[in-house]
Design a protein around this motif. Structure first.
Motif, PDB file in Angstrom:
ATOM      1  N   LYS A 166      12.864   0.573  -1.256  1.00  0.00           N
ATOM      2  CA  LYS A 166      11.574   0.466  -0.575  1.00  0.00           C
ATOM      3  C   LYS A 166      11.559   1.530   0.511  1.00  0.00           C
ATOM      4  CE  LYS A 166       8.510  -2.767   1.721  1.00  0.00           C
ATOM      5  NZ  LYS A 166       8.302  -4.167   2.108  1.00  0.00           N
ATOM      6  N   LYS A 208      12.107   9.081   6.461  1.00  0.00           N
ATOM      7  CA  LYS A 208      11.625   7.702   6.453  1.00  0.00           C
ATOM      8  C   LYS A 208      12.788   6.736   6.279  1.00  0.00           C
ATOM      9  CE  LYS A 208       7.455   9.289   6.500  1.00  0.00           C
ATOM     10  NZ  LYS A 208       6.681   9.299   7.686  1.00  0.00           N
ATOM     11  N   HIS A 236       9.751   2.882   3.732  1.00  0.00           N
ATOM     12  CA  HIS A 236       8.892   2.376   4.796  1.00  0.00           C
ATOM     13  C   HIS A 236       8.134   3.539   5.414  1.00  0.00           C
ATOM     14  CE1 HIS A 236      11.026  -1.446   4.522  1.00  0.00           C
ATOM     15  NE2 HIS A 236      12.141  -0.725   4.448  1.00  0.00           N
ATOM     16  N   ASP A 237       6.872   3.634   5.071  1.00  0.00           N
ATOM     17  CA  ASP A 237       6.001   4.688   5.568  1.00  0.00           C
ATOM     18  C   ASP A 237       4.766   4.027   6.169  1.00  0.00           C
ATOM     19  OD1 ASP A 237       4.639   7.034   6.053  1.00  0.00           O
ATOM     20  OD2 ASP A 237       4.798   7.806   4.012  1.00  0.00           O
ATOM     21  N   GLU A 250       3.655   2.080   1.838  1.00  0.00           N
ATOM     22  CA  GLU A 250       4.998   1.571   1.566  1.00  0.00           C
ATOM     23  C   GLU A 250       5.188   1.556   0.061  1.00  0.00           C
ATOM     24  OE1 GLU A 250       6.633  -1.754   3.425  1.00  0.00           O
ATOM     25  OE2 GLU A 250       6.154  -1.076   5.446  1.00  0.00           O
TER      26      GLU A 250
END
Length: 173
Positions: free
Chosen positions: A121, A161, A123-124, A128
């Motif tokens: 995953k 990220k 995380h942005d 996401e």
């Protein structure tokens, strides 16, 4: 012709030694990169790409050493290299992200804790992404989302990220 060889015998011998050292170092670097790739369970195609980057760099250094052996004036080399770097600098400034992604690809090869088949995953703030790593290339990483979409994510963004491992070797299941 024999006068040329007798006149430049030392330079030819020194150049031959430098070339032999180049080929030996290239072989050693290739073995080390493949061993690192094998120990981290990275595909051989990625290891070959990284080894090629090191080989090109080593080749350029070898050419520089041979130029010094044959007595090329340092001032002449400075002019040539400054001209070449000016052109390369302009080209890379226009495509800075490409250079950044290639450099990130090399960093990912040696230090990325996840491998192909892992579910991650990213995380942005804007988006996401939860997906399985399908391929890691020189410029981008290919991710397959749960709904089957293929997402290409730039390598340099992946280093910037936060990434969470959700499932190890999701392909095997």
């Amino acid at each position: 012709m024999s006068d040329y060889f007798s006149l430049h015998q030392d330079k030819i011998i020194n150049s031959t030694i430098v070339l032999v050292v180049f080929f030996v170092l290239q072989l050693i670097i290739g073995i080390i990169v493949r061993a690192i790739g094998k120990s981290k369970k990275i595909f051989t195609s990625r290891a070959k790409i990284v080894a090629r980057y090191f080989s090109v760099s080593l080749f350029l250094i070898t050419l520089l050493i041979i130029a010094f052996i044959f007595g090329v004036n340092i001032d002449d080399l400075v002019v040539v290299f400054s001209s070449v770097f000016a052109v390369i600098g302009l080209a890379l400034f226009a495509s800075w992200s490409i250079l950044s992604n290639v450099t990130s690809g090399i960093i990912l090869f040696f230090s990325f804790p996840y491998k192909i088949g892992d579910k991650i995953k990213i995380h942005d703030k804007e988006l996401e992404i939860t997906a399985i790593i399908e391929d890691i290339r020189s410029f981008q990483i290919h991710l397959r989302t749960d709904n089957g979409n293929l997402v290409t994510y730039p390598n340099n963004m992946l280093l910037q990220k936060a990434v969470t491992l959700i499932e190890k070797d999701a392909f095997d299941k």
